[in-house]
Design an enzyme around this catalytic site. Structure first.
Site, PDB file in Angstrom:
ATOM      1  N   ASP A 161      -3.107  -4.080  11.547  1.00 22.92           N
ATOM      2  CA  ASP A 161      -2.204  -5.203  11.789  1.00 22.92           C
ATOM      3  C   ASP A 161      -2.505  -5.883  13.131  1.00 22.92           C
ATOM      4  O   ASP A 161      -2.427  -7.108  13.239  1.00 22.92           O
ATOM      5  CB  ASP A 161      -0.734  -4.774  11.716  1.00 22.92           C
ATOM      6  N   ASN A 211      -3.212   4.586  -2.540  1.00 21.05           N
ATOM      7  CA  ASN A 211      -4.005   5.420  -1.646  1.00 21.05           C
ATOM      8  C   ASN A 211      -3.865   6.910  -1.962  1.00 21.05           C
ATOM      9  O   ASN A 211      -4.321   7.753  -1.183  1.00 21.05           O
ATOM     10  CB  ASN A 211      -3.609   5.161  -0.185  1.00 21.05           C
ATOM     11  N   GLN A 240       0.863  -1.179   0.000  1.00 20.82           N
ATOM     12  CA  GLN A 240       0.000   0.000   0.000  1.00 20.82           C
ATOM     13  C   GLN A 240       0.902   1.231   0.000  1.00 20.82           C
ATOM     14  O   GLN A 240       1.944   1.245   0.630  1.00 20.82           O
ATOM     15  CB  GLN A 240      -0.869  -0.014   1.258  1.00 20.82           C
ATOM     16  N   ASN A 288      -8.828   7.171   1.141  1.00 16.34           N
ATOM     17  CA  ASN A 288      -7.513   6.835   1.707  1.00 16.34           C
ATOM     18  C   ASN A 288      -7.692   6.129   3.037  1.00 16.34           C
ATOM     19  O   ASN A 288      -7.754   6.753   4.098  1.00 16.34           O
ATOM     20  CB  ASN A 288      -6.689   8.119   1.877  1.00 16.34           C
ATOM     21  N   ARG A 323      -5.481  -2.147   2.111  1.00 14.10           N
ATOM     22  CA  ARG A 323      -4.574  -3.229   1.738  1.00 14.10           C
ATOM     23  C   ARG A 323      -5.096  -4.598   2.177  1.00 14.10           C
ATOM     24  O   ARG A 323      -4.549  -5.624   1.749  1.00 14.10           O
ATOM     25  CB  ARG A 323      -3.186  -3.000   2.321  1.00 14.10           C
ATOM     26  N   ARG A 365       4.337   8.672  -1.108  1.00 12.75           N
ATOM     27  CA  ARG A 365       5.760   8.344  -1.134  1.00 12.75           C
ATOM     28  C   ARG A 365       6.091   7.575  -2.406  1.00 12.75           C
ATOM     29  O   ARG A 365       6.734   6.539  -2.364  1.00 12.75           O
ATOM     30  CB  ARG A 365       6.136   7.535   0.105  1.00 12.75           C
ATOM     31  N   ASP A 397       5.275  -2.535   4.034  1.00 15.26           N
ATOM     32  CA  ASP A 397       5.037  -1.096   4.066  1.00 15.26           C
ATOM     33  C   ASP A 397       5.839  -0.453   2.936  1.00 15.26           C
ATOM     34  O   ASP A 397       6.860  -0.973   2.506  1.00 15.26           O
ATOM     35  CB  ASP A 397       5.486  -0.515   5.409  1.00 15.26           C
TER      36      ASP A 397
END
Lengths: 330, 330
Positions: B244, B99, B70, B128, B133, B74, B149
């Site tokens: 998670d 996202n 995901q 978003n 994910r 960045r 990540d």
């Protein structure tokens, strides 16, 4: 009958009913009391869940282990090690396999230095055989066996952790000494450790055996060992070696998986040099390693195939002894 | 009929018998030939046994994995990481969860820099959300998922080894980042890492979660995740966090065992600082860790109990990178 009952006077009926009702009520109360006593304590169950431990059973089933230690010509080391091992948590009993033929067991001395934390049984042998330690001893009550050489000291921390790992992998030999076989283009196998060529399955090394001289395994395998082809016993007796290789073949055949799980020891020591007997152990014989390669090939013949499988799993204890031992640059 | 047959002249009988016999023989030979072709090649079986690998199947079942990554704000890191991850052995496909709402996916640029070793699919999202994910993507063909990540680089060696470990523990989250919860006398749980008090089961530390931002897990768990209580989704959306932790609850509930198996990474890097976007990831928010403790307690309410279990098993690769990395003083 109904007709007969109804013929009784009202007062007698009333008293009988009262007695009957009282008895019924008392019985119900007793039953309810018994049921309440049997109800599980909810708080304890939650704690058990957190710990992920099996329900408390007698010490002698899955929660404890029996140490089997064979000894020859190193009684000073034996006694030093017994002082250490007798105090390991979750130890149920010690079985000393006494290969000092004709020599008296140190039972009197042992008793005079009691009391001891666990029972120690000295099994007198009639012949000095390497495979004496692989008998299915009647004194063995636990599912788990810890087998140690009489010159090897493993710390209590390592043993406690390795035992907890065995409990998660009970069909494997869980121990501290990994070895491997490799096959060569000629089809002949060789035995060795990390100095040998990697078997070539990806990066790094692989092991295909975990030696039983410092390992936990299921006591059922001692039973199985009694049912092996005669040629296996003959091989072990001929070499006075390779009982551990034979056990790895047995376990690998049984599981169809790698026989062992290697736990990296933090503190394992060989006390050979500390003995006064001058006896320094079988592995110093010139032919020792060649014998072991020889055994691998013989066992492949006897079992008509190579059952050993490779593994590269190395297990350590999270956060011990260094509480940040899992960290890496990130 | 028998009577009728015997009435035929001898010569006719002979020819008929001959034809019949020939047909039978030919059929038998064909059957024998077919059987021989079906016999397993013994040498191959031995090699398969040595490698302990499942019989060769299509790349998309058990022998390969899908990377799900995901990404938010960045893209420079994403592309750097894609160059690395696209070449990992046994990778089947990459699914990028985009996202960056309203922003065009870099598909044109990606294609212009082809060919690529594996297909990369960009899944455009409409909102978003952290839990984007965890959808059950139709493009997912493999049993194994590798979730990373978009700022984490794990070496190919670590991934190859961890994948092999996952194949041995397919019902667990096998990954590189362990965390734990602890319970306090008040009954309120706290979330943290090794700096928190050990849970107190023997020596050393314990972990009860393996974070999915750098881990392998079974794709079936993505399916399961779609069937969780609404409150779980609300919690993740409210915090933009804790997906998670929720996955670890799900897995622990499903298996009744510790959710994760921790593989100690040799080379894991956080590339956060390398981004030009100035965006530095959710875990820098002041409330991040407090949120995670909050999530643990909320999830215990939602699931009516604490399913997480502790483990202290730390797995490393035998003989890699240091071929004698198992050695200790002996």
């Amino acid at each position: 009958r109904y007709f007969h009952f109804c013929k009784l006077p009202g007062r007698v009926m009333g008293i009988r009913l009262l007695r009957f009702a009282s008895v019924v009520i008392i019985v119900l109360l007793l039953v309810a009391g018994a049921l309440t006593a049997l109800l599980p304590n909810i708080k304890d169950d939650k704690m058990l869940n957190l710990r992920r431990e099996p329900k408390p059973q007698s010490q002698s089933s899955l929660d404890s282990f029996t140490l089997i230690m064979q000894t020859y010509n190193r009684t000073d080391l034996l006694l030093k090690l017994l002082n250490h091992y007798q105090a390991i948590p979750q130890l149920h009993k010690v079985i000393v396999v006494w290969n000092n033929i004709g020599e008296k067991i140190p039972e009197e001395m042992w008793n005079s230095l009691g009391p001891h934390p666990v029972p120690v049984v000295f099994k007198v042998q009639t012949v000095n055989r390497m495979r004496n330690r692989l008998q299915n001893f009647p004194e063995l009550e636990t599912k788990a066996v810890l087998m140690m050489d009489d010159d090897t000291l493993v710390s209590a921390h390592d043993l406690a952790f390795a035992f907890s790992v065995w409990q998660q992998f009970p069909e494997h030999i869980v121990g501290f000494v990994p070895r491997k076989h490799i096959s060569t283009p000629s089809g002949v196998y060789s035995y060795g450790s990390f100095e040998l060529q990697n078997p070539g399955f990806g990066n790094g090394d692989q092991y295909s055996m975990v030696l039983i001289g410092a390992a936990f395994f299921h006591s059922g395998y001692l039973e199985d060992f009694q049912r092996q082809p005669e040629a296996v016993y003959a091989l072990i007796d001929e070499t006075q070696n390779c009982d551990d290789i034979a056990m790895n073949f047995l376990v690998a055949k049984h599981t169809g998986k790698p026989s062992g799980v290697f736990v990296k020891p933090v503190d394992i020591r060989n006390l050979e040099k500390d003995t006064n007997s001058g006896y320094s152990g079988m592995w110093h014989r010139a032919e020792h390693l060649l014998q072991r390669s020889y055994c691998v090939n013989k066992l492949v013949n006897i079992y008509d195939g190579m059952p050993l499988k490779y593994s590269n799993i190395m297990i350590s204890q999270f956060g011990f002894p260094n509480y940040a031992n899992h960290k890496n640059k990130m």
